[in-house]
Design a protein around this motif. Structure first.
Motif, mmCIF file in Angstrom:
data_model
loop_
_atom_site.group_PDB
_atom_site.id
_atom_site.type_symbol
_atom_site.label_atom_id
_atom_site.label_comp_id
_atom_site.label_asym_id
_atom_site.label_seq_id
_atom_site.Cartn_x
_atom_site.Cartn_y
_atom_site.Cartn_z
ATOM 1 N N ALA A 117 0.851 -1.185 0.000
ATOM 2 C CA ALA A 117 0.000 0.000 0.000
ATOM 3 C C ALA A 117 0.886 1.234 0.000
ATOM 4 C CB ALA A 117 -0.910 0.004 1.223
ATOM 5 N N THR A 119 0.626 5.261 0.607
ATOM 6 C CA THR A 119 -0.178 6.382 1.086
ATOM 7 C C THR A 119 0.468 7.656 0.564
ATOM 8 O OG1 THR A 119 -0.723 5.125 3.075
ATOM 9 C CG2 THR A 119 -1.132 7.507 3.128
ATOM 10 N N PRO A 129 -9.373 10.840 2.477
ATOM 11 C CA PRO A 129 -8.235 10.038 2.942
ATOM 12 C C PRO A 129 -8.132 8.661 2.267
ATOM 13 C CG PRO A 129 -9.265 11.126 4.803
ATOM 14 C CD PRO A 129 -10.139 11.390 3.600
ATOM 15 N N LEU A 132 -6.318 8.462 -1.015
ATOM 16 C CA LEU A 132 -4.878 8.705 -1.001
ATOM 17 C C LEU A 132 -4.064 7.425 -0.807
ATOM 18 C CD1 LEU A 132 -4.889 11.966 1.139
ATOM 19 C CD2 LEU A 132 -4.676 11.763 -1.341
ATOM 20 N N ILE A 133 -4.758 6.287 -0.789
ATOM 21 C CA ILE A 133 -4.075 4.996 -0.643
ATOM 22 C C ILE A 133 -4.239 4.202 -1.933
ATOM 23 C CG2 ILE A 133 -3.949 2.825 0.630
ATOM 24 C CD1 ILE A 133 -5.124 4.383 3.042
ATOM 25 N N ARG A 135 -3.112 0.551 -3.686
ATOM 26 C CA ARG A 135 -2.551 -0.776 -3.388
ATOM 27 C C ARG A 135 -2.056 -1.434 -4.669
ATOM 28 N NH1 ARG A 135 -5.940 -0.075 0.693
ATOM 29 N NH2 ARG A 135 -5.170 -0.722 2.735
#
Length: 171
Positions: A117, A119, A129, A132-133, A135
């Motif tokens: 992941a 960020t 939020p 903003l990740i 994977r």
């Protein structure tokens, strides 16, 4: 008496490496993503990471053979003049790339597959939020790590590159 350890140290100090020196390990998924996001964050962080998918050579360098083949099939299925099935920068998960800094976390590491992941912190604070990740699923092919899928969310809606490409073949 000259031991192997003394020989290695002496060789390194002399600026030469012995023939039996350990070769650098092939890049691991963390190193690959760190390099990608370091490049994406350069300058104002608005260059993005589209270089990963910009042409066949880039795709072959970063993506698994299966994902490259699926992408080619999806592109071939796209009507001429239409935008392809992936119309945004999946590395930055945005139409307008914005990478100020990033953090890479290994969620699962196995001998032949991994999930990491990333960020992302941007200069702007206009995204949720969860958006903003990003994977990454990696697979090991012929001794090298390749990205096999990229996943994230946009506006709370989950997406996957592999699913987008597969879905585009259904229309």
């Amino acid at each position: 008496m000259l031991t192997r350890r003394t020989f290695i140290v002496a060789s390194l100090l002399a600026g030469t490496s012995p023939a039996f020196a350990v070769m650098p390990a092939p890049s691991d998924p963390i190193a690959i993503l760190t390099a990608i996001y370091t490049r994406a964050a350069k300058g104002k962080g608005d260059g993005g990471g589209a270089f990963v998918i910009e042409n066949k050579a880039a795709k072959a360098k970063y993506l698994s053979k299966a994902l490259v083949a699926l992408w080619a099939k999806a592109d071939a299925h796209t009507p001429k003049g239409d935008v392809g099935p992936v119309d945004f920068d999946p590395v930055t998960n945005s139409q307008e790339p914005d990478v100020k800094s990033f953090k890479v976390d290994a969620e699962k590491m196995e001998a032949d597959k991994a999930t990491l992941a990333v960020t992302i912190a941007g200069h702007r604070n206009d995204r949720k939020p969860a958006d903003l990740i990003v994977r990454y699923d990696f697979v090991r092919e012929a001794g090298s790590w390749r990205i096999d899928d990229i996943k994230g969310s946009s506006g709370g809606e989950a997406w996957s590159i592999r699913k987008m490409l597969t879905d585009s073949l259904k229309s």
